[in-house]
Design a protein around this motif. Structure first.
Motif: not given
Length: 339
Positions: A276-278, A282-285, A246-250
């Motif tokens: 979806k916040k950060f 985002v691609e949700v499949i 999670l810490e590399i999500v931007d």
């Protein structure tokens, strides 16, 4: 029928039909094997075949308490004492090429212990065919067909053991699987085009999944994006996402979340709320977006890996190839020389 670029729909349906026509032969093998008592099942694979066997093993563990092991062939042959391998083990494998070195060595190892190996390969003249007992030949290959044959063999066996009573109903409905997987390809193609156009040149892509979708995520990441397109990826289990990744999500990192329908879906949903916040990449499949015709909903979880293989390994792979200008069959290292 929608015309898909880079895909022969007619040939696909013909190939899938040829796989389904193996049903009597596969069932006869399972019926013969059912005369034996097995303490466990060992599935041998390498690379993509490990990832194809794994969801089948997960599903079988839900049906009965028979231990089911999935062994990486390269690791298996180095183990000093494979304790689960006994004369009461049912050992299965698959290699369409029939010449994967690690699988050949693993099957030789099992045979040296006096245990027969059953399974699938492409032709009677490939090396693996000479090592298997009662091999099933499926020269057309393909992940979709492999899933079907794996399930046919094991579920027929479990049916005979009293663990899957509706086998005949399930197997009859699998005649509809090919046309459904073609429909899903058609349904996803435009979105695959847009995803590839947007992310084909990203320096790193994170792919997240869980349960029955985890191994399709790994296969697409490792065997398609990395091997075939030289795209750097970071596959992450949904259960592990909040313990480092999670810490590399931007907003510099595309995140593809592959959502399934098994008991681990809440883990996927938790990841979805976070990403979806950060990040805006985002691609949700979601497998729930793909509805079967002529196949009962109770088989959806079982078939979810086939859904994702059809839309990711085929359509998304094709559009990555188009935007990167990199042939899906070209390798720098794999099978190019000894290493």
């Amino acid at each position: 029928m929608t015309e898909l670029r880079g895909f022969d729909s007619k040939k696909f349906l013909e190939n899938f039909d040829s796989v389904y026509k193996l049903r009597p032969q596969v069932e006869q093998l399972a019926d013969r094997l059912s005369n034996n008592k097995y303490k466990n099942i060992i599935m041998i694979g390498q690379g993509g075949t490990v990832l194809n066997w794994s969801p089948v093993a997960i599903y079988l563990r839900h049906l009965a308490n028979i231990p089911v092991y999935v062994e990486n062939a390269a690791e298996m042959i180095l183990k000093k004492d494979l304790r689960e391998l006994t004369s009461e083990s049912l050992v299965l494998t698959n290699s369409v090429s029939g010449d994967t070195p690690e699988i050949l060595d693993a099957v030789k190892y099992v045979n040296s212990k006096g245990v027969s190996v059953y399974g699938l390969t492409g032709h009677e003249d490939v090396p693996l065919a000479k090592l298997l007992k009662d091999p099933i030949y499926h020269p057309v290959g393909g992940t979709d067909g492999s899933y079907l044959l794996y399930y046919m063999l094991t579920l027929r066996l479990y049916h005979n053991f009293g663990f899957f009573s509706d086998y005949d109903h399930w197997a009859d409905q699998m005649a509809n699987l090919g046309k459904n997987l073609l429909k899903f390809r058609e349904q996803f193609d435009d979105r695959a085009h847009k995803i590839a156009e947007k992310y084909y040149n990203a320096p790193l892509t994170m792919l997240v999944g869980s349960g029955m979708t985890w191994n399709p995520v790994m296969l697409f990441s490792m065997c398609i994006l990395e091997e075939m397109q030289w795209v750097r990826t970071r596959p992450v289990k949904s259960s592990d996402f909040f313990h480092g990744p999670l810490e590399i999500v931007d907003n510099t990192l595309p995140v593809f979340l592959i959502k399934g329908e098994d008991e681990y879906r809440p883990l996927d949903e938790r990841v979805e709320r976070f990403i979806k916040k950060f990040t805006n990449k985002v691609e949700v499949i979601d497998s729930k977006d793909f509805i079967f015709d002529g196949i009962d909903d109770k088989y959806r979880v079982m078939l979810s890996p086939a859904i994702f293989s059809s839309i990711l390994d085929d359509r998304l792979a094709y559009w990555y190839h188009m935007y990167r200008g990199h042939d899906l069959d070209f390798r720098r290292y794999y099978r190019q020389f000894d290493y």
